[in-house]
Design an enzyme around this catalytic site. Structure first.
Site, PDB file in Angstrom:
ATOM      1  N   CYS A 152      -6.772   1.928   6.271  1.00 18.31           N
ATOM      2  CA  CYS A 152      -5.824   0.852   6.343  1.00 18.31           C
ATOM      3  C   CYS A 152      -5.734   1.108   7.811  1.00 18.31           C
ATOM      4  O   CYS A 152      -4.707   1.219   8.530  1.00 18.31           O
ATOM      5  CB  CYS A 152      -4.435   1.258   5.847  1.00 18.31           C
ATOM      6  SG  CYS A 152      -3.653   2.812   6.123  1.00 18.31           S
TER       7      CYS A 152
ATOM      8  N   ALA B 194      -5.293  11.367  -2.712  1.00 17.90           N
ATOM      9  CA  ALA B 194      -4.459  10.233  -3.573  1.00 17.90           C
ATOM     10  C   ALA B 194      -3.520   9.636  -3.940  1.00 17.90           C
ATOM     11  O   ALA B 194      -2.572   8.658  -4.610  1.00 17.90           O
ATOM     12  CB  ALA B 194      -4.824  10.690  -5.305  1.00 17.90           C
ATOM     13  N   ALA B 195      -2.230  11.039  -2.827  1.00 21.79           N
ATOM     14  CA  ALA B 195      -0.887  10.250  -3.362  1.00 21.79           C
ATOM     15  C   ALA B 195      -0.379   8.724  -1.919  1.00 21.79           C
ATOM     16  O   ALA B 195      -1.774   8.826  -1.013  1.00 21.79           O
ATOM     17  CB  ALA B 195       0.143  11.243  -1.986  1.00 21.79           C
TER      18      ALA B 195
ATOM     19  N   ASP C 107     -10.205   7.282   0.009  1.00 19.64           N
ATOM     20  CA  ASP C 107      -9.106   6.603   0.966  1.00 19.64           C
ATOM     21  C   ASP C 107      -8.063   7.787   2.154  1.00 19.64           C
ATOM     22  O   ASP C 107      -7.620   8.244   1.923  1.00 19.64           O
ATOM     23  CB  ASP C 107      -7.435   5.748   0.172  1.00 19.64           C
ATOM     24  CG  ASP C 107      -7.020   5.118   0.254  1.00 19.64           C
ATOM     25  OD1 ASP C 107      -7.638   4.530   1.394  1.00 19.64           O
ATOM     26  OD2 ASP C 107      -5.837   5.927   0.901  1.00 19.64           O
TER      27      ASP C 107
ATOM     28  N   GLY D  56      -1.175   4.806  -5.839  1.00 15.66           N
ATOM     29  CA  GLY D  56      -1.055   3.941  -6.343  1.00 15.66           C
ATOM     30  C   GLY D  56      -2.690   3.527  -6.624  1.00 15.66           C
ATOM     31  O   GLY D  56      -2.967   3.117  -7.819  1.00 15.66           O
ATOM     32  N   LYS D  57      -3.431   3.636  -5.748  1.00 19.24           N
ATOM     33  CA  LYS D  57      -4.902   4.273  -5.808  1.00 19.24           C
ATOM     34  C   LYS D  57      -5.057   4.419  -7.374  1.00 19.24           C
ATOM     35  O   LYS D  57      -6.582   3.933  -8.294  1.00 19.24           O
ATOM     36  CB  LYS D  57      -5.836   4.122  -4.990  1.00 19.24           C
ATOM     37  CG  LYS D  57      -5.734   3.380  -3.892  1.00 19.24           C
ATOM     38  CD  LYS D  57      -6.428   3.559  -2.735  1.00 19.24           C
ATOM     39  CE  LYS D  57      -6.156   2.022  -1.127  1.00 19.24           C
ATOM     40  NZ  LYS D  57      -5.071   2.728  -0.844  1.00 19.24           N
TER      41      LYS D  57
ATOM     42  N   ASP E 112      -4.077  16.021  -3.630  1.00 18.96           N
ATOM     43  CA  ASP E 112      -3.145  15.949  -2.730  1.00 18.96           C
ATOM     44  C   ASP E 112      -3.534  17.108  -1.827  1.00 18.96           C
ATOM     45  O   ASP E 112      -2.253  18.216  -2.613  1.00 18.96           O
ATOM     46  CB  ASP E 112      -2.466  14.827  -2.428  1.00 18.96           C
ATOM     47  CG  ASP E 112      -1.834  14.444  -1.464  1.00 18.96           C
ATOM     48  OD1 ASP E 112      -2.413  13.299  -0.736  1.00 18.96           O
ATOM     49  OD2 ASP E 112      -0.845  15.245  -0.634  1.00 18.96           O
TER      50      ASP E 112
END
Length: 631
Positions: A547, A332-333, A496, A336-337, A355
């Site tokens: 990313c 999660a860090a 993510d 933002g999401k 996290d």
């Protein structure tokens, strides 16, 4: 016609050697004091990406990665403000900071978009595994251009994203560094990572300064250039500059020719040369003239806005969270999401943010508090151990951890206090046993049956009782540890995943990644995805994102998931503004074959290309529906 001996090739650039001159002189001084970086890759990785994208397309991706996006993307918190209100506030802030030159880039942006679209129409991308839909490309291009017709700050025109605000920047700009014949400007050389931050709008901080001209005093105007890693004799990459090196403005300076075309701006020295290498922190150069001008919103409108890349915002929408659901953000860090998901749920339900880093979990908590979100629960947890292991027989763990009805296993400070008291009680009994042993030898057998507690444990428990709970159990710094979550306990899971980050921009160097390291990233991601599969309930959803532009971490992961878990299926995402995925496979020289998407699957994923008109970071999103796991 110039003779070959009169031309000198240095780092991909040409210089003219004048008659009777022993040193080369640049044909145009602007070539040196400009910004024309060339991204360097590991040769095997470059060959791999050329196979995936085609030579021309990959060249344009590499070039795009060296530049920041032409705009900043701001997510508005609708629980505290509105897009219109935020636009008015940001406009006022920009006027105060005299950022009126933001309009300069509109014509330049239009020209770049038209040129880019023209290349596609001429078929320059025909040697690629990406199937382009020109009508979709035109829609995205037109939508983005519409955002900037009303001014430097505008509301996003993509459906469902009207709470997103675009702030236009400008660049690249040509800067006059004040070069006088045989008297070059004073300058500082900064590290590559420092330069990448400066290109995003940061100042030059002391730790990033590698070298500086002699006799630089506070207040002087100085140029800023960057030293990028170069090939070393051992086959690796290195910087080769001793921090504190004095620059003379001569060709004997370190990285003199390698810095050609790597000047990122100009500013005023906030301290003398001696101060830059004497202190440990602070601003070394206040950037006043940048190659790329992007407004900085650091510590601006906290709680009302969050600076976030457009693909990251789209990822939260792809997950399609609903009010009342239980959702997991596995990595999660910085949050933002996580906060974007909570806002889409109207702050109703539960978003579990995990996290592995204690401090990063604290950052998520801080961000959630700033944005006024109450449905976010944070845990310190390694994503590779996200599924709760029911066969844990350690009695200490059982005492310190409470397993709640929702399947979350977390540290309970009250239970921990009871455990401390129990240990203290055991210690006291042990000491009393020792006293009785001296008086009654018949008690030896009973004493040996008692639990042994070391003196170190005794001292630790006494300190804990005297000083109170540690940072993970105290308010304000509390981070709950988790032993994992029950299988099938989440409606939706976002992974993510940590990745090679080869889509982040601006980027001035990419040579650190090898084929082996890229494969290691992919293996790590597959293990995390295996955990996500167990946690999502049948009928639930998993969204996977990265990313990076690396197909091995994107399309290859999708292929792995669909082939291994037959109950998974790709589903359409909304909004869908990214491009299609890669179809086919890649065969490596060692015989390894990497399988990607199959025909028909490419339109169900979103691949954000940094060289596309959308001008985002490189990003990838895949959305899976979890069917019945019994079949």
């Amino acid at each position: 016609m110039r003779k070959a001996r009169d031309l000198v090739q240095t780092s991909g650039r040409r210089f003219l050697r004048l008659p009777n001159s022993k040193t080369p002189k640049m044909e145009d001084i602007s070539e040196r004091y400009g910004y024309k970086p060339m991204l360097r890759w590991n040769p095997q990785v470059e060959e791999y990406f050329i196979k995936a994208y085609g030579a021309d397309h990959f060249s344009r991706i590499s070039n795009a990665l060296t530049h920041p996006s032409c705009y900043s993307c701001v997510r508005v918190n609708p629980l505290k403000s509105t897009s219109d209100a935020v636009i008015q506030k940001l406009m006022a802030i920009m006027k105060e900071t005299e950022h009126d030159d933001a309009n300069e880039n509109l014509n330049e942006y239009d020209a770049n978009v038209n040129a880019d679209t023209g290349l596609k129409q001429k078929g320059c991308l025909k040697k690629t595994n990406i199937s382009l839909n020109l009508s979709d490309c035109s829609k995205v291009t037109n939508a983005l251009k519409e955002n900037f017709q009303t001014g430097p700050i505008s509301k996003c025109q993509f459906p469902g994203l009207d709470y997103v605000v675009f702030v236009r920047g400008s660049g690249p700009h040509v800067i006059d560094y004040g070069y006088i014949h045989e008297k070059p400007p004073k300058e500082v050389i900064v590290s590559r990572k420092c330069a990448e931050a400066v290109l995003r709008g940061a100042q030059v901080y002391v730790p990033g300064v590698m070298a500086c001209s002699a006799h630089v005093e506070k207040g002087e105007k100085i140029a800023v250039s960057v030293a990028v890693e170069q090939p070393g004799p051992d086959g690796g990459w290195g910087l080769g500059i001793t921090r504190g090196t004095v620059l003379q403005g001569l060709e004997t300076d370190p990285y003199y020719f390698e810095r050609n075309g790597l000047y990122i701006g100009q500013g005023r020295a906030m301290m003398s040369r001696a101060g830059m290498f004497r202190v440990l922190e602070g601003i070394a150069v206040d950037m006043s003239n940048r190659v790329f001008k992007l407004p900085s919103f650091h510590d601006v409108l906290e709680g009302e806005i969050f600076l976030q890349n457009l693909p990251s915002i789209v990822t939260a929408h792809a997950l399609d969270p609903q009010k009342g659901e239980r959702i997991l953000d596995m990595c999660a860090a910085p949050g933002g999401k996580t906060t974007a998901i909570a806002i889409l749920m109207k702050d109703e339900g539960e978003v579990v943010a995990a996290d592995r880093s204690h401090n990063k979990v604290l950052d998520i908590q801080k961000l959630a508090a700033e944005m006024g979100l109450n449905c976010i629960t944070t845990y310190k947890l390694d994503a590779l151990k996200a599924v709760c292991q029911r066969n844990d027989s350690n009695s200490t763990t059982d005492l310190c951890c409470s397993k709640e009805d929702d399947g979350v296993t977390n540290l309970n400070s009250d239970m921990l206090s009871l455990h401390v008291e129990r240990e203290s009680s055991i210690t006291t009994k042990g000491m009393n046993d020792k006293s009785r042993k001296e008086n009654d030898s018949n008690s030896t057998e009973k004493a040996n049956e008692r639990t042994y507690v070391s003196k170190a444990d005794i001292r630790k428990n006494m300190r804990r009782m005297r000083n109170g709970p540690g940072r993970s159990q105290s308010s304000g710094g509390r981070v709950q540890n988790s032993k994992g979550f029950s299988p099938n306990s989440f409606d939706r899971v976002l992974l993510d995943a940590p990745c090679s980050a080869l889509g982040l921009r601006p980027r001035l160097f990419a040579g650190e990644e090898t084929i082996q390291s890229l494969r290691s990233h992919a293996k790590y991601q597959r293990k995390m995805f295996d955990q996500a599969i167990q946690l999502a309930r049948p009928g639930g959803v998993i969204v996977y994102s990265t990313c990076t532009i690396n197909p091995g971490e994107n399309e290859a992961l999708v292929r792995y998931a669909l082939d291994k878990y037959k109950f998974l299926s790709l589903v359409q995402q909304h909004p869908s503004i990214g491009g299609p995925g890669l179809v086919g496979h890649c065969e490596f020289s060692d015989g390894y074959i990497e399988e990607w998407l199959r025909p028909g699957e490419e339109k169900l994923v979103q691949r954000f290309d940094p060289s596309s008109p959308l001008d985002t970071i490189g990003f990838f999103i895949a959305k899976f529906f979890v069917g019945s796991k019994d079949c």
